[in-house]
Design a protein around this motif. Structure first.
Motif, PDB file in Angstrom:
ATOM      1  N   ILE A  53       7.506   5.338  -0.153  1.00  0.00           N
ATOM      2  CA  ILE A  53       7.339   6.647   0.171  1.00  0.00           C
ATOM      3  C   ILE A  53       6.818   7.244  -1.557  1.00  0.00           C
ATOM      4  N   ALA A  54       7.129   7.025  -2.336  1.00  0.00           N
ATOM      5  CA  ALA A  54       5.589   7.631  -3.399  1.00  0.00           C
ATOM      6  C   ALA A  54       4.270   7.789  -3.185  1.00  0.00           C
ATOM      7  N   ASP A  55       3.775   5.902  -2.066  1.00  0.00           N
ATOM      8  CA  ASP A  55       3.270   5.593  -2.004  1.00  0.00           C
ATOM      9  C   ASP A  55       2.649   6.658  -0.819  1.00  0.00           C
ATOM     10  N   ALA A  56       3.183   7.174  -0.294  1.00  0.00           N
ATOM     11  CA  ALA A  56       2.929   7.888   1.058  1.00  0.00           C
ATOM     12  C   ALA A  56       1.971   9.242   0.376  1.00  0.00           C
ATOM     13  N   LYS A  57       3.213   9.780  -0.436  1.00  0.00           N
ATOM     14  CA  LYS A  57       2.896  11.007  -0.526  1.00  0.00           C
ATOM     15  C   LYS A  57       1.353  11.331  -1.525  1.00  0.00           C
ATOM     16  N   THR A  58       1.076  10.371  -2.547  1.00  0.00           N
ATOM     17  CA  THR A  58      -0.418  10.116  -3.168  1.00  0.00           C
ATOM     18  C   THR A  58      -0.986  10.183  -2.200  1.00  0.00           C
ATOM     19  N   ARG A  59      -1.115   8.805  -0.789  1.00  0.00           N
ATOM     20  CA  ARG A  59      -2.698   8.899   0.324  1.00  0.00           C
ATOM     21  C   ARG A  59      -1.934  10.382   1.045  1.00  0.00           C
ATOM     22  N   ILE A  60      -1.236  11.331   0.903  1.00  0.00           N
ATOM     23  CA  ILE A  60      -1.213  12.051   2.199  1.00  0.00           C
ATOM     24  C   ILE A  60      -1.891  13.415   0.680  1.00  0.00           C
TER      25      ILE A  60
END
Length: 79
Positions: A53-60
């Motif tokens: 989820i933290a990685d997804a937030k970075t991508r977003i």
């Protein structure tokens, strides 16, 4: 979960191999360089859902900086 205009779904693809899928919260496709995607699977195989989820937030954050949703930003600026 919802984050900055996107829905994030963490899922386990093999034991201890967590990934994240993102899609726009308004269900419109994500457009990158003129190519439309209904959803994106992002990142690597993380050891837990929180890391995915933290990685997804970075991508977003990156996608939003690149103005993936320019129409939404335009409307917000003129509201």
């Amino acid at each position: 979960m919802t984050y900055d205009g996107f829905q994030i779904e963490a899922f386990e693809l093999g034991k201890g191999l967590w990934h994240a899928r993102i899609r726009r919260a308004d269900c419109e496709p994500v457009v990158i360089d003129g190519v439309s995607f209904p959803e994106l699977e992002v990142g690597f195989a993380w050891s837990d859902a929180e890391a995915a989820i933290a990685d997804a937030k970075t991508r977003i954050d990156y996608l939003n900086r690149r103005s993936v949703m320019p129409e939404q930003k335009r409307r917000a600026a003129h509201a």
